[in-house]
Scaffold this motif. Structure first.
Motif, PDB file in Angstrom:
ATOM      1  N   ILE A  84       2.041  22.987  15.382  1.00 27.56           N
ATOM      2  CA  ILE A  84       2.291  23.083  13.724  1.00 27.56           C
ATOM      3  C   ILE A  84       4.145  22.372  14.024  1.00 27.56           C
ATOM      4  CG2 ILE A  84       4.124  24.783  14.685  1.00 27.56           C
ATOM      5  CD1 ILE A  84       2.812  24.696  11.139  1.00 27.56           C
ATOM      6  N   ASP A  85       4.923  22.099  15.185  1.00 26.78           N
ATOM      7  CA  ASP A  85       6.003  21.674  15.136  1.00 26.78           C
ATOM      8  C   ASP A  85       6.210  19.815  14.511  1.00 26.78           C
ATOM      9  OD1 ASP A  85       7.694  23.509  15.807  1.00 26.78           O
ATOM     10  OD2 ASP A  85       7.463  22.784  17.706  1.00 26.78           O
ATOM     11  N   ASP A  86       4.640  19.306  15.172  1.00 30.16           N
ATOM     12  CA  ASP A  86       4.569  17.897  14.806  1.00 30.16           C
ATOM     13  C   ASP A  86       4.165  17.614  13.399  1.00 30.16           C
ATOM     14  OD1 ASP A  86       4.616  16.884  17.259  1.00 30.16           O
ATOM     15  OD2 ASP A  86       2.785  17.767  17.968  1.00 30.16           O
ATOM     16  N   ILE A  87       3.598  18.976  12.396  1.00 28.38           N
ATOM     17  CA  ILE A  87       2.712  18.294  11.267  1.00 28.38           C
ATOM     18  C   ILE A  87       4.813  18.933  10.574  1.00 28.38           C
ATOM     19  CG2 ILE A  87       1.830  20.101   9.506  1.00 28.38           C
ATOM     20  CD1 ILE A  87      -0.334  19.987  11.594  1.00 28.38           C
ATOM     21  N   LEU A  88       5.334  19.677  10.897  1.00 31.91           N
ATOM     22  CA  LEU A  88       6.101  19.862  10.070  1.00 31.91           C
ATOM     23  C   LEU A  88       7.863  18.908  10.012  1.00 31.91           C
ATOM     24  CD1 LEU A  88       7.311  24.036  10.935  1.00 31.91           C
ATOM     25  CD2 LEU A  88       6.030  22.601   8.862  1.00 31.91           C
ATOM     26  N   ALA A  89       7.820  18.108  11.593  1.00 34.16           N
ATOM     27  CA  ALA A  89       8.753  17.031  11.917  1.00 34.16           C
ATOM     28  C   ALA A  89       7.984  16.148  11.047  1.00 34.16           C
ATOM     29  CB  ALA A  89       9.009  16.863  13.269  1.00 34.16           C
ATOM     30  N   ALA A  90       7.430  15.645  10.938  1.00 28.87           N
ATOM     31  CA  ALA A  90       6.102  14.711   9.892  1.00 28.87           C
ATOM     32  C   ALA A  90       6.425  14.358   8.358  1.00 28.87           C
ATOM     33  CB  ALA A  90       5.068  14.655  10.473  1.00 28.87           C
ATOM     34  N   TYR A  91       6.361  15.660   7.967  1.00 31.44           N
ATOM     35  CA  TYR A  91       6.850  16.205   6.374  1.00 31.44           C
ATOM     36  C   TYR A  91       7.485  16.182   5.879  1.00 31.44           C
ATOM     37  CZ  TYR A  91       7.480  19.018   2.101  1.00 31.44           C
ATOM     38  OH  TYR A  91       7.479  19.493   1.093  1.00 31.44           O
ATOM     39  N   ARG A  92       8.702  15.975   7.124  1.00 30.77           N
ATOM     40  CA  ARG A  92      10.682  16.124   6.897  1.00 30.77           C
ATOM     41  C   ARG A  92      10.989  14.687   6.802  1.00 30.77           C
ATOM     42  NH1 ARG A  92      15.208  15.808  10.224  1.00 30.77           N
ATOM     43  NH2 ARG A  92      16.976  16.134   9.432  1.00 30.77           N
ATOM     44  N   GLU A 135       0.823  -1.125   0.006  1.00 32.05           N
ATOM     45  CA  GLU A 135       0.073  -0.286   0.117  1.00 32.05           C
ATOM     46  C   GLU A 135       0.928   1.446  -0.446  1.00 32.05           C
ATOM     47  OE1 GLU A 135      -3.251   0.829  -0.868  1.00 32.05           O
ATOM     48  OE2 GLU A 135      -3.432  -1.617  -0.845  1.00 32.05           O
ATOM     49  N   ASP A 136       0.277   2.201  -0.854  1.00 36.77           N
ATOM     50  CA  ASP A 136       1.489   3.609  -0.663  1.00 36.77           C
ATOM     51  C   ASP A 136       0.326   4.118   0.174  1.00 36.77           C
ATOM     52  OD1 ASP A 136       2.612   5.805  -1.516  1.00 36.77           O
ATOM     53  OD2 ASP A 136       2.199   5.407  -3.801  1.00 36.77           O
ATOM     54  N   LEU A 137       1.089   4.635   1.380  1.00 34.25           N
ATOM     55  CA  LEU A 137       1.106   5.675   2.195  1.00 34.25           C
ATOM     56  C   LEU A 137       1.079   6.712   2.187  1.00 34.25           C
ATOM     57  CD1 LEU A 137       3.067   4.075   4.990  1.00 34.25           C
ATOM     58  CD2 LEU A 137       0.548   4.168   5.024  1.00 34.25           C
ATOM     59  N   PHE A 138       1.389   7.429   0.633  1.00 38.75           N
ATOM     60  CA  PHE A 138       1.486   8.834   0.004  1.00 38.75           C
ATOM     61  C   PHE A 138       0.395   9.247  -0.143  1.00 38.75           C
ATOM     62  CE2 PHE A 138       6.088   7.582   0.286  1.00 38.75           C
ATOM     63  CZ  PHE A 138       6.806   8.738   0.938  1.00 38.75           C
ATOM     64  N   LEU A 139      -0.704   8.375  -0.271  1.00 40.15           N
ATOM     65  CA  LEU A 139      -1.431   8.287  -1.204  1.00 40.15           C
ATOM     66  C   LEU A 139      -3.264   8.885   0.332  1.00 40.15           C
ATOM     67  CD1 LEU A 139      -1.236   6.418  -4.638  1.00 40.15           C
ATOM     68  CD2 LEU A 139      -0.791   8.544  -4.128  1.00 40.15           C
ATOM     69  N   MET A 140      -2.678   8.174   1.020  1.00 37.42           N
ATOM     70  CA  MET A 140      -3.370   7.801   2.464  1.00 37.42           C
ATOM     71  C   MET A 140      -4.133   9.252   2.653  1.00 37.42           C
ATOM     72  SD  MET A 140      -2.851   4.176   3.768  1.00 37.42           S
ATOM     73  CE  MET A 140      -2.740   2.813   2.883  1.00 37.42           C
ATOM     74  N   THR A 141      -5.034   9.551   3.677  1.00 36.00           N
ATOM     75  CA  THR A 141      -5.419  11.115   4.893  1.00 36.00           C
ATOM     76  C   THR A 141      -4.237  10.047   5.928  1.00 36.00           C
ATOM     77  OG1 THR A 141      -7.874  10.322   4.981  1.00 36.00           O
ATOM     78  CG2 THR A 141      -6.969  11.106   2.789  1.00 36.00           C
ATOM     79  N   PRO A 142      -4.153  11.300   6.557  1.00 35.29           N
ATOM     80  CA  PRO A 142      -4.488  10.644   7.862  1.00 35.29           C
ATOM     81  C   PRO A 142      -5.099   9.822   8.226  1.00 35.29           C
ATOM     82  CG  PRO A 142      -4.098  13.054   8.125  1.00 35.29           C
ATOM     83  CD  PRO A 142      -4.626  12.367   6.365  1.00 35.29           C
ATOM     84  N   ASP A 143      -6.187   9.713   8.402  1.00 38.07           N
ATOM     85  CA  ASP A 143      -6.926   9.126   9.452  1.00 38.07           C
ATOM     86  C   ASP A 143      -6.861   7.249   8.464  1.00 38.07           C
ATOM     87  OD1 ASP A 143      -8.528  10.539  10.692  1.00 38.07           O
ATOM     88  OD2 ASP A 143     -10.219  11.261   9.306  1.00 38.07           O
ATOM     89  N   GLN A 144      -7.349   7.407   6.752  1.00 36.83           N
ATOM     90  CA  GLN A 144      -6.473   5.723   6.520  1.00 36.83           C
ATOM     91  C   GLN A 144      -5.059   5.568   6.690  1.00 36.83           C
ATOM     92  OE1 GLN A 144      -6.794   7.647   2.676  1.00 36.83           O
ATOM     93  NE2 GLN A 144      -8.936   6.747   2.074  1.00 36.83           N
ATOM     94  N   ASP A 168      -6.012  -1.800  15.922  1.00 38.22           N
ATOM     95  CA  ASP A 168      -7.052  -0.761  17.019  1.00 38.22           C
ATOM     96  C   ASP A 168      -6.236   0.031  17.248  1.00 38.22           C
ATOM     97  OD1 ASP A 168      -7.624  -0.026  19.262  1.00 38.22           O
ATOM     98  OD2 ASP A 168      -7.421  -1.496  21.006  1.00 38.22           O
ATOM     99  N   PRO A 169      -6.957   1.052  16.120  1.00 38.46           N
ATOM    100  CA  PRO A 169      -6.570   2.715  16.117  1.00 38.46           C
ATOM    101  C   PRO A 169      -6.442   3.312  17.347  1.00 38.46           C
ATOM    102  CG  PRO A 169      -8.899   2.107  14.856  1.00 38.46           C
ATOM    103  CD  PRO A 169      -8.395   1.256  15.717  1.00 38.46           C
ATOM    104  N   ALA A 170      -7.390   3.293  18.333  1.00 37.29           N
ATOM    105  CA  ALA A 170      -7.107   3.571  19.785  1.00 37.29           C
ATOM    106  C   ALA A 170      -5.153   3.361  20.324  1.00 37.29           C
ATOM    107  CB  ALA A 170      -7.806   2.806  20.848  1.00 37.29           C
ATOM    108  N   ARG A 171      -4.428   2.365  19.559  1.00 37.52           N
ATOM    109  CA  ARG A 171      -2.973   2.928  19.734  1.00 37.52           C
ATOM    110  C   ARG A 171      -2.153   3.507  19.351  1.00 37.52           C
ATOM    111  NH1 ARG A 171      -0.603   1.061  23.953  1.00 37.52           N
ATOM    112  NH2 ARG A 171       0.705   0.697  22.778  1.00 37.52           N
ATOM    113  N   ALA A 172      -3.218   3.776  18.355  1.00 40.10           N
ATOM    114  CA  ALA A 172      -2.467   5.082  17.387  1.00 40.10           C
ATOM    115  C   ALA A 172      -1.535   6.465  18.444  1.00 40.10           C
ATOM    116  CB  ALA A 172      -2.910   5.795  16.291  1.00 40.10           C
TER     117      ALA A 172
END
Length: 279
Positions: free
Chosen positions: A174-182, A143-152, A160-164
């Motif tokens: 914003i720091d979390d988002i920038l780190a994930a993008y990097r 599966e291509d994670l690049f094509l998925m939304t965050p929920d997907q 178990d999504p609760a463990r996510a």
């Protein structure tokens, strides 16, 4: 510097270190005592010391570096692909004075670990591949994670999504988002074309001489279990294990089961005298 373990309720700690390289620094955590275990992370999970690290550190000395461009590591201009990562880790093993360490790799890190064991079988004491990427099985596509939304992505990685919440913040700043993008930018740099595969790897796996365990989750929606089985078929003497009731991010979702499986295997293949390591 010493930092507290990242998981809530844990009182253990790990040492945070940086290694100087031409063009930047590489960040790593080190915790525990005993035979060295080099843990190579997946596309996610860089930059923190997690519960599964701590569980392994109860028996081994765990060295957990961030790949260049991920987490706290700088992007190194001369590390452009998985083949470069292999030589990067050859250099890291030698710089840290690790004598035939156990190497554990998860997903993308499992691919890197396998390539390392192919290229330099003499450096590896034993090998654990956790739902490893790297193979091309057209009948079992990744599966291509690049094509998925965050929920997907959450649904794909966790049974178990609760463990996510172990891996993803409920309300990222914003720091979390920038780190994930990097991290995803670095992941794409290493694995975009061809996507998450080395077409030549299958015919080279026979070069691996280290005792090997391939472990896969029963409910993997990212890398089909068939990939792990193929690795186990092609690596001489490899063992294969399934971990129940978890998704692709099994070492986050079921850290105790992961640690028990890996610790049992590594203990069996640890010499009476622990491998040395210079600090």
């Amino acid at each position: 510097m010493t930092i507290d373990a990242a998981e809530p309720g844990s009182s253990a700690s790990a040492v945070e270190e940086h290694l100087e390289y031409p063009g930047g620094k590489v960040h790593l955590f080190r915790g525990g005592e005993g035979a060295p275990v080099l843990f190579l992370h997946a596309a996610g999970g860089a930059g923190r010391w997690y519960e599964f690290h701590e569980a392994l550190a109860g028996r081994f000395q765990v060295i957990a570096p961030d790949h260049p461009g991920f987490g706290g590591s700088d992007t190194l201009d001369d590390v452009e692909g998985v083949d470069d990562l292999v030589f990067h880790y050859v250099d890291l093993i030698e710089r840290l004075g690790l004598e035939r360490p156990h190497v554990v790799g998860a997903s993308f890190g499992g691919w890197v670990a396998a390539e390392l064991a192919v290229a330099r079988p003499d450096l590896i004491g034993s090998l654990v591949l956790l739902s490893p990427a790297g193979l091309r099985l057209p009948e079992h596509p990744v599966e291509d994670l690049f094509l998925m939304t965050p929920d997907q992505v959450v649904t794909a990685l966790f049974s178990d999504p609760a463990r996510a919440s172990v891996l993803f913040s409920g309300e990222p700043d914003i720091d979390d988002i920038l780190a994930a993008y990097r991290d995803m930018t670095a992941f794409a740099r290493y694995s975009w074309a061809p996507f998450l595969t080395n077409p030549k790897l299958e015919r080279r796996l026979h070069r691996i001489t280290a005792p090997t365990l391939v472990a896969c989750p029963t409910e993997d929606k990212v890398i089909p279990v068939a990939h792990g089985r193929r690795y186990a078929e092609l690596i001489p003497g490899a063992e294969f294990s399934l971990i129940d009731d978890c998704g692709h991010a099994m070492h986050f979702e079921r850290p105790a089961a992961f640690a028990d499986t890996v610790t049992e295997f590594l203990t069996t293949h640890t010499a009476d005298e622990p491998s040395g390591v210079s600090r």
